[in-house]
Design a protein around this motif. Structure first.
Motif, PDB file in Angstrom:
ATOM      1  N   TYR A 180       0.855  -1.188   0.000  1.00  0.00           N
ATOM      2  CA  TYR A 180       0.000   0.000   0.000  1.00  0.00           C
ATOM      3  C   TYR A 180       0.888   1.234   0.000  1.00  0.00           C
ATOM      4  O   TYR A 180       1.765   1.384   0.857  1.00  0.00           O
ATOM      5  N   ILE A 181       0.683   2.128  -0.989  1.00  0.00           N
ATOM      6  CA  ILE A 181       1.464   3.359  -1.097  1.00  0.00           C
ATOM      7  C   ILE A 181       0.550   4.545  -0.820  1.00  0.00           C
ATOM      8  O   ILE A 181      -0.447   4.755  -1.527  1.00  0.00           O
ATOM      9  N   HIS A 182       0.885   5.323   0.197  1.00  0.00           N
ATOM     10  CA  HIS A 182       0.059   6.470   0.555  1.00  0.00           C
ATOM     11  C   HIS A 182       0.870   7.743   0.422  1.00  0.00           C
ATOM     12  O   HIS A 182       2.104   7.746   0.426  1.00  0.00           O
ATOM     13  N   ASP A 183       0.145   8.848   0.284  1.00  0.00           N
ATOM     14  CA  ASP A 183       0.765  10.154   0.086  1.00  0.00           C
ATOM     15  C   ASP A 183       0.399  11.035   1.263  1.00  0.00           C
ATOM     16  O   ASP A 183       0.474  10.595   2.419  1.00  0.00           O
ATOM     17  N   HIS A 184      -0.016  12.285   1.004  1.00  0.00           N
ATOM     18  CA  HIS A 184      -0.416  13.207   2.066  1.00  0.00           C
ATOM     19  C   HIS A 184      -1.536  12.593   2.902  1.00  0.00           C
ATOM     20  O   HIS A 184      -2.345  11.818   2.417  1.00  0.00           O
ATOM     21  N   THR A 185      -1.595  12.960   4.175  1.00  0.00           N
ATOM     22  CA  THR A 185      -2.600  12.411   5.084  1.00  0.00           C
ATOM     23  C   THR A 185      -3.629  13.480   5.435  1.00  0.00           C
ATOM     24  O   THR A 185      -3.282  14.539   5.955  1.00  0.00           O
ATOM     25  N   ARG A 186      -4.880  13.233   5.108  1.00  0.00           N
ATOM     26  CA  ARG A 186      -6.009  14.057   5.528  1.00  0.00           C
ATOM     27  C   ARG A 186      -7.200  13.121   5.657  1.00  0.00           C
ATOM     28  O   ARG A 186      -7.096  11.920   5.400  1.00  0.00           O
ATOM     29  N   CYS A 205      -2.251   2.086  -4.793  1.00  0.00           N
ATOM     30  CA  CYS A 205      -1.725   3.428  -4.571  1.00  0.00           C
ATOM     31  C   CYS A 205      -2.896   4.358  -4.256  1.00  0.00           C
ATOM     32  O   CYS A 205      -3.906   4.355  -4.964  1.00  0.00           O
ATOM     33  N   ALA A 206      -2.751   5.179  -3.226  1.00  0.00           N
ATOM     34  CA  ALA A 206      -3.843   6.038  -2.779  1.00  0.00           C
ATOM     35  C   ALA A 206      -4.217   7.107  -3.791  1.00  0.00           C
ATOM     36  O   ALA A 206      -5.266   7.731  -3.678  1.00  0.00           O
ATOM     37  N   ASN A 207      -3.358   7.350  -4.778  1.00  0.00           N
ATOM     38  CA  ASN A 207      -3.724   8.222  -5.895  1.00  0.00           C
ATOM     39  C   ASN A 207      -2.902   7.819  -7.118  1.00  0.00           C
ATOM     40  O   ASN A 207      -1.928   7.068  -7.024  1.00  0.00           O
ATOM     41  N   ASP A 208      -3.317   8.331  -8.282  1.00  0.00           N
ATOM     42  CA  ASP A 208      -2.683   7.934  -9.536  1.00  0.00           C
ATOM     43  C   ASP A 208      -1.232   8.406  -9.637  1.00  0.00           C
ATOM     44  O   ASP A 208      -0.419   7.768 -10.305  1.00  0.00           O
TER      45      ASP A 208
END
Length: 342
Positions: free
Chosen positions: A190-196, A250-253
């Protein structure tokens, strides 16, 4: 009686003040397309100040204006196409709803009651829209006195005090996880980016899918802040056989794009060795090779729902807040392959 075809004297004065042609004034006052919302608002303000009512138009005092703040931290990077689509939808739906709309890209840290009061004094708006911005408690309190109202787009208010509209992030990510599991994958990255709040729901949805599959295991890494050190290290481990994941959500493209670049550089083919799913279905997803499988977000529908919430709130300021989630669908590409379970 004014001779047919002769320009209206009031419109001539407004055109001179605005520095535009009389035809531009006429088109702005008749809601014709092809004029920016900022220019349309400027012309209407001049018309209002002059006490001018164009033929067939409602009094300028009844014209309603919306002001939208867009997060600059997200709308200027890899997620720019997402926010461009949301803004385009807001402009179109606002115009169809009889509103003028101005857009302000901002640094979230600069937003507070003082900024709101100053902007309202310079440009009176009937409603404020926040796009991709999570309200601080200080800012939220500004809109909770019963006289000011705000709508959150691509955002949530966990305390349920504000009208909100967002993609169904939880079930969209859960569907992404189930898609990989149904393809036989049991070791997932699982790949995540900014957290909100919105991305937190994606993480929860993904792990909800894994919880229903007892033999599934997962590793999580971050690509926040535009740095790929952790991503590259994980790909190198996979290339050396020190990591066993066969699929990635991935949490976004943009995260998917960065991953596939790293995999390609390491000689690991997609989807033959690694399956990948992104989130948002941004325009560049279709340009990736192979075409990215991703979760499609209907930005235009989010915008339509947001303007609907605005209209509802203006009609009944005391209405119970609504939090709307728009469905997310699987956009099948060529980055997910079926594997045999071992």
């Amino acid at each position: 009686m004014k001779k047919s075809g002769k320009p209206d004297a009031n419109q001539i004065a407004i055109a001179k003040a605005a520095g535009v042609s009389v035809s531009t004034v006429s088109r702005a006052l008749s809601d014709a397309r092809g004029i920016s919302d900022e220019r349309r608002m400027q012309i209407r303000k001049l018309a209002q100040d002059a006490g001018y009512l164009g033929r067939g138009r409602q009094p300028a005092a009844q014209m309603r204006h919306l002001r939208a703040y867009v997060t600059g931290s997200l709308a200027t990077g890899g997620l720019a196409p997402f926010y461009e689509a949301v803004i385009a939808g807001l402009k179109s739906s606002a115009r169809d709803g009889g509103f003028t709309l101005s857009i302000r890209m901002v640094d979230e840290t600069s937003l507070g009651p003082e900024r709101m009061l100053r902007d309202q004094e310079n440009e009176e708006a009937n409603m404020t829209i926040f796009v991709g911005i999570d309200l601080s408690e200080n800012l939220a309190s500004h809109f909770l006195d019963g006289t000011r109202h705000a709508v959150l787009v691509n955002g949530y208010d966990p305390a349920m005090r504000f009208d909100c509209v967002a993609p169904n992030n939880f079930f969209g990510a859960e569907l992404a996880g189930r898609t990989l599991l149904n393809a036989g994958h049991r070791n997932l990255l699982y790949i995540h980016d900014h957290t909100r709040w919105t991305t937190t729901q994606r993480r929860r949805g993904f792990y909800s899918a894994l919880e229903a599959c007892p033999d599934a295991v997962s590793t999580a890494i971050s690509v926040a802040g535009g740095t790929d050190a952790e991503l590259l290290a994980e790909v190198e481990k996979r290339a050396r056989g020190e990591a066993g994941w066969t699929s990635v959500f991935c949490a976004n493209d943009m995260g998917a794009f960065r991953l596939m670049n790293a995999l390609g550089a390491a000689g690991i083919p997609v989807p033959e060795k690694i399956s990948v799913i992104g989130f948002d279905d941004l325009p560049y997803a279709a340009l990736m090779h192979p075409r990215l499988t991703t979760m499609r977000v209907d930005c235009a529908e989010m915008a339509r729902q947001a303007i609907g919430l605005v209209q509802r709130r203006l009609a009944d300021p005391s209405a119970t807040p609504l939090q709307i989630e728009c469905g997310v669908s699987l956009q099948r590409g060529e980055t997910v392959a079926q594997i045999a379970q071992t």
